[in-house]
Motif scaffolding. Structure first.
Motif, PDB file in Angstrom:
ATOM      1  N   GLU A  40       1.010  -1.299  -0.050  1.00 54.90           N
ATOM      2  CA  GLU A  40      -0.188   0.333  -0.305  1.00 54.90           C
ATOM      3  C   GLU A  40       0.841   0.940   0.115  1.00 54.90           C
ATOM      4  O   GLU A  40       1.906   1.006   0.294  1.00 54.90           O
ATOM      5  N   SER A  41       0.431   2.559  -0.618  1.00 54.63           N
ATOM      6  CA  SER A  41       1.065   3.904  -0.163  1.00 54.63           C
ATOM      7  C   SER A  41       0.132   4.658  -0.374  1.00 54.63           C
ATOM      8  O   SER A  41      -1.517   4.695  -1.221  1.00 54.63           O
ATOM      9  N   GLY A  42       0.285   5.731   0.401  1.00 53.80           N
ATOM     10  CA  GLY A  42      -0.907   6.865  -0.241  1.00 53.80           C
ATOM     11  C   GLY A  42      -0.806   7.562   1.267  1.00 53.80           C
ATOM     12  O   GLY A  42      -2.411   8.392   1.391  1.00 53.80           O
TER      13      GLY A  42
ATOM     14  N   LEU B 139      -7.631  11.896   0.129  1.00 49.17           N
ATOM     15  CA  LEU B 139      -6.302  11.044  -0.281  1.00 49.17           C
ATOM     16  C   LEU B 139      -6.811   9.897  -0.778  1.00 49.17           C
ATOM     17  O   LEU B 139      -7.732   9.514  -1.351  1.00 49.17           O
ATOM     18  N   ARG B 140      -5.649   9.953  -1.658  1.00 55.03           N
ATOM     19  CA  ARG B 140      -5.686   8.439  -2.638  1.00 55.03           C
ATOM     20  C   ARG B 140      -4.794   7.073  -2.117  1.00 55.03           C
ATOM     21  O   ARG B 140      -3.972   7.681  -2.110  1.00 55.03           O
ATOM     22  N   LEU B 141      -5.256   5.975  -1.603  1.00 51.48           N
ATOM     23  CA  LEU B 141      -4.657   5.291  -1.502  1.00 51.48           C
ATOM     24  C   LEU B 141      -4.299   4.095  -2.621  1.00 51.48           C
ATOM     25  O   LEU B 141      -5.450   3.884  -3.993  1.00 51.48           O
ATOM     26  N   SER B 142      -3.041   4.312  -2.476  1.00 52.90           N
ATOM     27  CA  SER B 142      -3.563   2.574  -3.644  1.00 52.90           C
ATOM     28  C   SER B 142      -3.251   1.091  -3.218  1.00 52.90           C
ATOM     29  O   SER B 142      -1.936   0.752  -2.190  1.00 52.90           O
ATOM     30  N   CYS B 143      -2.536   0.098  -4.300  1.00 47.29           N
ATOM     31  CA  CYS B 143      -2.104  -1.178  -3.296  1.00 47.29           C
ATOM     32  C   CYS B 143      -1.215  -1.512  -4.562  1.00 47.29           C
ATOM     33  O   CYS B 143      -2.193  -1.871  -6.064  1.00 47.29           O
TER      34      CYS B 143
ATOM     35  N   THR C 161      -3.372  -2.889 -10.130  1.00 50.11           N
ATOM     36  CA  THR C 161      -3.075  -2.311  -8.528  1.00 50.11           C
ATOM     37  C   THR C 161      -4.979  -1.669  -8.192  1.00 50.11           C
ATOM     38  O   THR C 161      -5.777  -1.805  -9.052  1.00 50.11           O
TER      39      THR C 161
ATOM     40  N   SER D 106      -6.810   0.767  -6.006  1.00 47.48           N
ATOM     41  CA  SER D 106      -7.442   2.189  -5.352  1.00 47.48           C
ATOM     42  C   SER D 106      -8.110   2.472  -4.642  1.00 47.48           C
ATOM     43  O   SER D 106      -9.304   1.922  -4.910  1.00 47.48           O
TER      44      SER D 106
ATOM     45  N   GLN E 246      -9.910   6.070  -3.365  1.00 40.15           N
ATOM     46  CA  GLN E 246     -10.187   7.600  -3.440  1.00 40.15           C
ATOM     47  C   GLN E 246     -10.856   7.781  -1.898  1.00 40.15           C
ATOM     48  O   GLN E 246     -12.347   7.424  -2.616  1.00 40.15           O
TER      49      GLN E 246
ATOM     50  N   THR F 132      -1.408   1.525   5.855  1.00 38.04           N
ATOM     51  CA  THR F 132      -0.434   2.764   5.341  1.00 38.04           C
ATOM     52  C   THR F 132      -1.565   2.983   6.189  1.00 38.04           C
ATOM     53  O   THR F 132      -3.139   3.695   6.471  1.00 38.04           O
TER      54      THR F 132
END
Length: 124
Positions: free
Chosen positions: A6-8, A18-22, A78, A80, A82, A118
């Motif tokens: 994960e990131s973001g 925020l937008r998380l990504s995996c 990926t 995400s 949002q 994250t």
């Protein structure tokens, strides 16, 4: 095996986004439904959102419906999340998870693979 990263995450003011990504690696990504879960301090981990392998079917927790949107890009492996109109109660560690079925689940015990999480902190 499926590896998830994960990131973001970060610190954001209430009302912000925020937008998380995996990012996933390993097996064929499109064969897995994906989910996002979160764990706030002192609370149990809870379901946030899930998406089918095709991206057509999506589930949301009532607490995030209308504010969060889950999506996936099978070409990029990926998924995400949002997150808009964030509230202080959204503060938690957010986890990405993979479920070895095409149809998603809200049950975390059905997910086979998990990322490391994250941190999302929403200041009021």
């Amino acid at each position: 095996q499926v590896q998830l990263v994960e990131s973001g995450g970060g610190l954001v003011q209430a009302g912000g986004s925020l937008r998380l990504s995996c990012a996933a690696s390993g097996r064929t990504f499109s064969n897995y439904a994906m989910g996002w879960f979160r764990q706030a301090p002192g609370k149990e981990r809870e379901f946030v959102a899930a998406i089918s392998g095709t991206g057509v079917t999506k589930f949301y927790a009532d607490s995030v419906k209308g504010r969060f949107t889950i999506s996936r890009d099978n070409a990029k492996n990926t998924v995400s999340l949002q997150m808009n109109s964030l509230k202080s109660e959204d503060t938690a560690v957010y986890y990405c998870a993979a479920y070895g079925k095409l149809y998603p689940s809200r049950r975390q015990d059905e997910y086979n693979y998990w990322g490391q999480g994250t941190q999302v902190t929403v200041s009021s």
